[in-house]
Design a protein around this motif. Sequence first.
Motif, PDB file in Angstrom:
ATOM      1  N   ARG A 208      -3.507 -67.130  26.276  1.00 40.41           N
ATOM      2  CA  ARG A 208      -3.229 -68.570  26.342  1.00 40.41           C
ATOM      3  C   ARG A 208      -3.825 -69.332  25.158  1.00 40.41           C
ATOM      4  N   SER A 209      -5.039 -68.971  24.779  1.00 38.32           N
ATOM      5  CA  SER A 209      -5.697 -69.650  23.661  1.00 38.32           C
ATOM      6  C   SER A 209      -4.938 -69.408  22.353  1.00 38.32           C
ATOM      7  N   LEU A 210      -4.500 -68.177  22.143  1.00 36.47           N
ATOM      8  CA  LEU A 210      -3.718 -67.853  20.944  1.00 36.47           C
ATOM      9  C   LEU A 210      -2.403 -68.629  20.942  1.00 36.47           C
ATOM     10  N   LEU A 211      -1.761 -68.715  22.086  1.00 37.70           N
ATOM     11  CA  LEU A 211      -0.507 -69.474  22.196  1.00 37.70           C
ATOM     12  C   LEU A 211      -0.726 -70.949  21.860  1.00 37.70           C
ATOM     13  N   ASN A 212      -1.856 -71.486  22.289  1.00 37.64           N
ATOM     14  CA  ASN A 212      -2.173 -72.884  21.968  1.00 37.64           C
ATOM     15  C   ASN A 212      -2.325 -73.078  20.464  1.00 37.64           C
ATOM     16  N   HIS A 213      -2.966 -72.119  19.810  1.00 36.49           N
ATOM     17  CA  HIS A 213      -3.123 -72.190  18.349  1.00 36.49           C
ATOM     18  C   HIS A 213      -1.753 -72.175  17.663  1.00 36.49           C
ATOM     19  N   ILE A 214      -0.866 -71.292  18.131  1.00 33.29           N
ATOM     20  CA  ILE A 214       0.468 -71.178  17.526  1.00 33.29           C
ATOM     21  C   ILE A 214       1.253 -72.474  17.733  1.00 33.29           C
ATOM     22  N   THR A 215       1.236 -72.983  18.960  1.00 38.79           N
ATOM     23  CA  THR A 215       1.982 -74.202  19.289  1.00 38.79           C
ATOM     24  C   THR A 215       1.471 -75.396  18.492  1.00 38.79           C
ATOM     25  N   LYS A 216       0.153 -75.474  18.360  1.00 36.48           N
ATOM     26  CA  LYS A 216      -0.470 -76.600  17.660  1.00 36.48           C
ATOM     27  C   LYS A 216      -0.156 -76.574  16.167  1.00 36.48           C
ATOM     28  N   ARG A 217      -0.152 -75.380  15.589  1.00 32.84           N
ATOM     29  CA  ARG A 217      -0.024 -75.280  14.133  1.00 32.84           C
ATOM     30  C   ARG A 217       1.399 -75.010  13.660  1.00 32.84           C
ATOM     31  N   PHE A 218       2.283 -74.638  14.581  1.00 31.27           N
ATOM     32  CA  PHE A 218       3.676 -74.399  14.200  1.00 31.27           C
ATOM     33  C   PHE A 218       4.628 -75.214  15.075  1.00 31.27           C
ATOM     34  N   PRO A 219       4.459 -76.541  15.112  1.00 32.29           N
ATOM     35  CA  PRO A 219       5.406 -77.323  15.916  1.00 32.29           C
ATOM     36  C   PRO A 219       6.813 -77.247  15.325  1.00 32.29           C
ATOM     37  N   SER A 220       6.909 -77.287  14.002  1.00 28.51           N
ATOM     38  CA  SER A 220       8.198 -77.089  13.309  1.00 28.51           C
ATOM     39  C   SER A 220       7.873 -76.651  11.890  1.00 28.51           C
ATOM     40  N   GLY A 221       7.365 -75.449  11.794  1.00 31.90           N
ATOM     41  CA  GLY A 221       6.892 -74.959  10.501  1.00 31.90           C
ATOM     42  C   GLY A 221       5.408 -75.241  10.366  1.00 31.90           C
ATOM     43  N   PHE A 222       4.735 -74.459   9.563  1.00 29.84           N
ATOM     44  CA  PHE A 222       3.278 -74.583   9.456  1.00 29.84           C
ATOM     45  C   PHE A 222       2.886 -75.688   8.490  1.00 29.84           C
ATOM     46  N   ARG A 223       2.021 -76.585   8.959  1.00 36.10           N
ATOM     47  CA  ARG A 223       1.376 -77.557   8.069  1.00 36.10           C
ATOM     48  C   ARG A 223      -0.071 -77.722   8.513  1.00 36.10           C
ATOM     49  N   ASP A 224      -0.958 -77.623   7.560  1.00 41.25           N
ATOM     50  CA  ASP A 224      -2.377 -77.876   7.810  1.00 41.25           C
ATOM     51  C   ASP A 224      -2.886 -78.592   6.563  1.00 41.25           C
ATOM     52  N   HIS A 225      -2.883 -79.920   6.624  1.00 43.75           N
ATOM     53  CA  HIS A 225      -3.180 -80.717   5.432  1.00 43.75           C
ATOM     54  C   HIS A 225      -4.608 -80.497   4.933  1.00 43.75           C
ATOM     55  N   LYS A 226      -5.544 -80.328   5.860  1.00 42.46           N
ATOM     56  CA  LYS A 226      -6.938 -80.100   5.443  1.00 42.46           C
ATOM     57  C   LYS A 226      -7.069 -78.781   4.688  1.00 42.46           C
ATOM     58  N   LEU A 227      -6.417 -77.752   5.203  1.00 35.19           N
ATOM     59  CA  LEU A 227      -6.455 -76.450   4.535  1.00 35.19           C
ATOM     60  C   LEU A 227      -5.768 -76.536   3.172  1.00 35.19           C
ATOM     61  N   GLU A 228      -4.618 -77.187   3.129  1.00 35.11           N
ATOM     62  CA  GLU A 228      -3.898 -77.321   1.860  1.00 35.11           C
ATOM     63  C   GLU A 228      -4.738 -78.079   0.831  1.00 35.11           C
ATOM     64  N   ASP A 229      -5.411 -79.143   1.276  1.00 39.48           N
ATOM     65  CA  ASP A 229      -6.273 -79.909   0.360  1.00 39.48           C
ATOM     66  C   ASP A 229      -7.411 -79.047  -0.178  1.00 39.48           C
TER      67      ASP A 229
END
Length: 236
Positions: free
Chosen positions: A156-177
Motif C-alpha cells: 500500500r505504501s509503495l502504491l501511494n508513492h506511485i500514485t502521488k508521483r505519477f498522477p499523469s507522468g512523473f514530475r518532482d520539481h524539487k528533485l529537478e531543481d
Amino acid sequence: MLDPLVRVKEAHIKRLISDDVYDLIVRRFTVIVEGIDRIEKASGIRYPTAYVEPSIMISSPNPNSYEFGILFARTIPLLFDDKFHVVIQISAPLVAYGLKGTIHAILAHEFLHFLELIRKISKMDLISDEITGNLFESVYADEMRLFEPKVVFKDRSLLNHITKRFPSGFRDHKLEDKVIKFWIEKNLPKINISLDTNVVKLSAESLSKITLDPIFLQKIEYLEHKSHNIHKKKLY
C-alpha cells in the motif's frame, strides 16, 4: 553478475565525477537495493538487471527547442548473443538527490515498463511502436499502456508513492531543481537523447528468436487481464 555501480566507478576513475559526488552515490545506492527488494516482494517477480548511469539524461523534442525533460530512469531492451535482456538504466542524480519514496516510485514505474515490454514481445507486438513527438504525448502514451499498479504490487505504501508521483507522468520539481543546480550547472556528465530513442524497435526475426519463461508469461497474462478489467471500469 554485472556490478550495478561499475559505470559510476569508471566515471570516478576518469575524474568525470568528484569524490564527494561519487561517495554520495555509493552511500545512497542502498536506497536502490531496498527499492528493488521491496518491488520483488510486492510483486512476486524478479526485478530485471539494473545499473546506475553516471549521467543525467536529457530529452528534447527537437534540437532547436528550449523545452527539455529530465529522464531519471529508462527501460532498455537488449539482444546480446541471441539472448534477450531487459536492463533498467538509473541515472546517478536520482540516486544522489532523490527522496526514498521518489526513487522507489520510479523503480516501480520502470518495472511496469518491463512487464509491458515482456507482454508486447510475447505477442510479437514490438516491430513498430508509437513514436511520440513531445513530452506530453509521451506521458499520455506511457499512461495508456502500463499495467495497473495496484494489480501488480501488494504494498500500500509503495502504491501511494506511485500514485502521488505519477498522477499523469512523473514530475518532482524539487528533485529537478536539485539536479539542475548540483549536476547540470556543474557540468557533470549529461546524455542528450531524442524521445524516439526511447521507443523499442526489434525486427520480426529478432522477436522470433526470443524465448520466454512460460510460467512468467502466465503471470503476465493474469496481470494484464486484471489490469484490463480495471481500465474498463475507469472508462464507464
